[in-house]
Motif scaffolding. Structure first.
Motif, mmCIF file in Angstrom:
data_model
loop_
_atom_site.group_PDB
_atom_site.id
_atom_site.type_symbol
_atom_site.label_atom_id
_atom_site.label_comp_id
_atom_site.label_asym_id
_atom_site.label_seq_id
_atom_site.Cartn_x
_atom_site.Cartn_y
_atom_site.Cartn_z
ATOM 1 N N THR A 31 0.846 -1.196 0.000
ATOM 2 C CA THR A 31 0.000 0.000 0.000
ATOM 3 C C THR A 31 0.876 1.238 0.000
ATOM 4 O O THR A 31 1.759 1.380 0.842
ATOM 5 C CB THR A 31 -0.934 -0.027 1.229
ATOM 6 N N TYR A 75 -8.161 2.947 3.651
ATOM 7 C CA TYR A 75 -6.972 3.800 3.796
ATOM 8 C C TYR A 75 -7.077 4.965 2.825
ATOM 9 O O TYR A 75 -7.762 4.882 1.803
ATOM 10 C CB TYR A 75 -5.682 3.002 3.495
ATOM 11 N N TRP A 109 -9.196 -6.502 -3.111
ATOM 12 C CA TRP A 109 -9.179 -6.235 -1.668
ATOM 13 C C TRP A 109 -10.501 -5.657 -1.184
ATOM 14 O O TRP A 109 -11.055 -4.764 -1.821
ATOM 15 C CB TRP A 109 -8.058 -5.215 -1.432
ATOM 16 N N HIS A 182 -6.988 -10.923 -1.870
ATOM 17 C CA HIS A 182 -6.396 -10.577 -0.560
ATOM 18 C C HIS A 182 -7.202 -11.275 0.536
ATOM 19 O O HIS A 182 -8.270 -10.813 0.925
ATOM 20 C CB HIS A 182 -6.396 -9.064 -0.375
ATOM 21 N N ASN A 185 -4.262 -10.637 6.594
ATOM 22 C CA ASN A 185 -4.060 -9.410 7.392
ATOM 23 C C ASN A 185 -5.312 -8.812 8.026
ATOM 24 O O ASN A 185 -5.386 -7.602 8.239
ATOM 25 C CB ASN A 185 -3.336 -8.355 6.546
ATOM 26 N N TYR A 187 -8.453 -8.498 6.986
ATOM 27 C CA TYR A 187 -9.488 -7.851 6.174
ATOM 28 C C TYR A 187 -10.665 -8.810 5.960
ATOM 29 O O TYR A 187 -10.754 -9.847 6.605
ATOM 30 C CB TYR A 187 -8.873 -7.317 4.875
ATOM 31 N N TYR A 351 3.446 6.145 2.916
ATOM 32 C CA TYR A 351 2.079 6.508 2.500
ATOM 33 C C TYR A 351 1.950 7.986 2.153
ATOM 34 O O TYR A 351 0.841 8.489 2.036
ATOM 35 C CB TYR A 351 1.087 6.141 3.618
HETATM 36 C C1 8OZ Z 1 -0.142 -1.467 5.437
HETATM 37 C C2 8OZ Z 1 -0.835 -0.290 5.301
HETATM 38 C C3 8OZ Z 1 -2.025 -0.275 4.643
HETATM 39 C C4 8OZ Z 1 -2.547 -1.442 4.119
HETATM 40 C C5 8OZ Z 1 -2.161 -5.161 4.342
HETATM 41 C C6 8OZ Z 1 -3.107 -3.850 2.569
HETATM 42 O O1 8OZ Z 1 -1.810 -5.199 5.512
HETATM 43 C C7 8OZ Z 1 -2.397 -3.861 3.688
HETATM 44 C C8 8OZ Z 1 -1.854 -2.624 4.259
HETATM 45 C C9 8OZ Z 1 -0.652 -2.621 4.918
HETATM 46 O O2 8OZ Z 1 -2.371 -6.182 3.679
#
Ligand code: 8OZ
Length: 364
Positions: A31, A75, A109, A182, A185, A187, A351
């Protein structure tokens, strides 16, 4: 004593499903929050094109996480793949990557509960269950606690599965070689898989089979749309990222890997341990996953030159994905081949807008 570079399998061509790759070094999804938010989360600026073109020494590039719908965003300035302008923007990037000799996947995602109405156009984030993640979400207004999400109905789940399908169709129209779903993590897909966020008592919750249902419906929809040979998924069985955990990761991710094997998808991409952190987190046997999945195994998390060479040489992995190392070293493959020192990534520019820490890392 390692073999001469030209004999190391890490640097040799291979295949991931239907996709021929020039080497087994993968650029992990990263990201970077540099899409054009005012234009509608559109990627493909000259700077975005240059960033990916610089990293085309990778055998395979996985795009930064790319939301499948406005509610999938969590984000600032992350790109989408649900509008025509986004598809046209991605086309500029995939074209440059192909001209430079690499291949590229769209990472599709949906963040689920890891979001806030400030990022979704005012919509309430969704999740398997009405359980808030204990995380702060970074919006233009500042850091905001993730709110209580709306628990998706069965009909709404079907709509989200269809959003993944459409995103995959869009990815191919945008010139991508395939899709990485995805599933990692913390999500949305991971929220269904792990019992820390899934408290449902219907067909999508409770048993391991039920908790895998949403992930597999997404995989089936994507594979039906673009072909199993262009479909893969990223998983992180034990990561604590985004306030998610499970009581028995081996049971749920073991069953999932076997179900994915039966579907003949191109690859599984495993974050081994805590994302961007320690590898030695107990709870899942990655060697078991490798042995029970006949497609390609992409290994990730904390690899360096020696461990990546060894993982591919031994057959423990077919390819190794590098995140932060690729962020700071556009010519990472060349550096791994020669054993050159690596630039250090600067977290202050991960970022931030603009070229600093994006397209200005030095090459050899
Ligand atoms: C860090 C910052 C924002 C998003 C992930 C898509 O952890 C991310 C992500 C990582 O998979």
């Amino acid at each position: 004593m390692t073999a001469p570079t030209q004999d190391l399998k890490l640097f040799q061509p291979g295949r991931i499903g239907d996709i021929a790759i020039a080497n087994r070094v993968v650029m992990a999804p990263l990201t970077r929050s540099r899409a054009d938010e005012a234009a509608g989360d559109v990627p493909g600026s000259a700077l975005n094109v240059e960033y990916y073109r610089q990293r085309s020494g990778a055998g395979l590039i996985v795009s930064e996480g790319t939301q499948i719908a406005p509610l999938g965003k969590g984000y600032i300035a992350t790109p989408g793949i649900h509008s025509e302008a986004q598809v046209q923007g991605w086309r500029r990037i995939t074209q440059a990557v192909h001209e430079a000799g690499s291949k590229m996947l769209a990472q599709i995602w949906h963040v689920g509960r890891v979001s806030h109405p400030a990022l979704t156009g005012g919509l309430q984030p969704v999740a398997p269950s009405a359980v808030a993640a204990q995380v702060l979400v970074r919006a233009h207004e500042g850091k905001l606690p993730a709110p209580l999400p709306h628990a998706l109905s069965v009909a709404e789940i079907a709509d989200v599965v269809d959003q993944y399908r459409r995103a995959a169709a869009n990815a191919l129209r945008a010139g991508f070689d395939g899709v990485e779903i995805h599933g990692a993590n913390g999500y949305l897909i991971d929220q269904f898989l792990r019992d820390g966020a899934n408290h449902r008592s219907d067909a999508y919750g409770g048993t391991v089979e039920n908790r895998c249902r949403f992930a597999l419906q997404v995989v089936d929809a994507v594979a039906a749309e673009i072909g199993a040979g262009r479909t893969g998924i990223r998983l992180s069985p034990v990561t604590p990222a985004n306030d998610l955990a499970d009581g028995n990761p081996q049971a749920v991710f073991g069953a999932l890997v076997q179900a994915l094997d039966r579907r003949g998808i191109a690859f599984i991409h495993l974050i081994e341990g805590a994302t961007g952190g320690p590898r030695d987190v107990p709870g899942f046997d990655y060697g078991w996953a490798r042995r029970h999945f006949r497609g390609a195994y992409i290994a990730n998390n904390g690899y360096d030159r020696e461990t990546a060479i060894a993982a591919v040489a031994s057959g423990r992995a077919d390819a190794v994905a590098f995140g932060r190392a690729f962020l700071a070293n556009p010519d990472l493959v060349q550096r791994l081949k020669t054993g050159a020192a690596l630039n250090k990534p600067d977290p202050r520019t991960f970022y931030s807008p603009g070229a600093a820490g994006y397209t200005d890392y030095p090459t050899l």
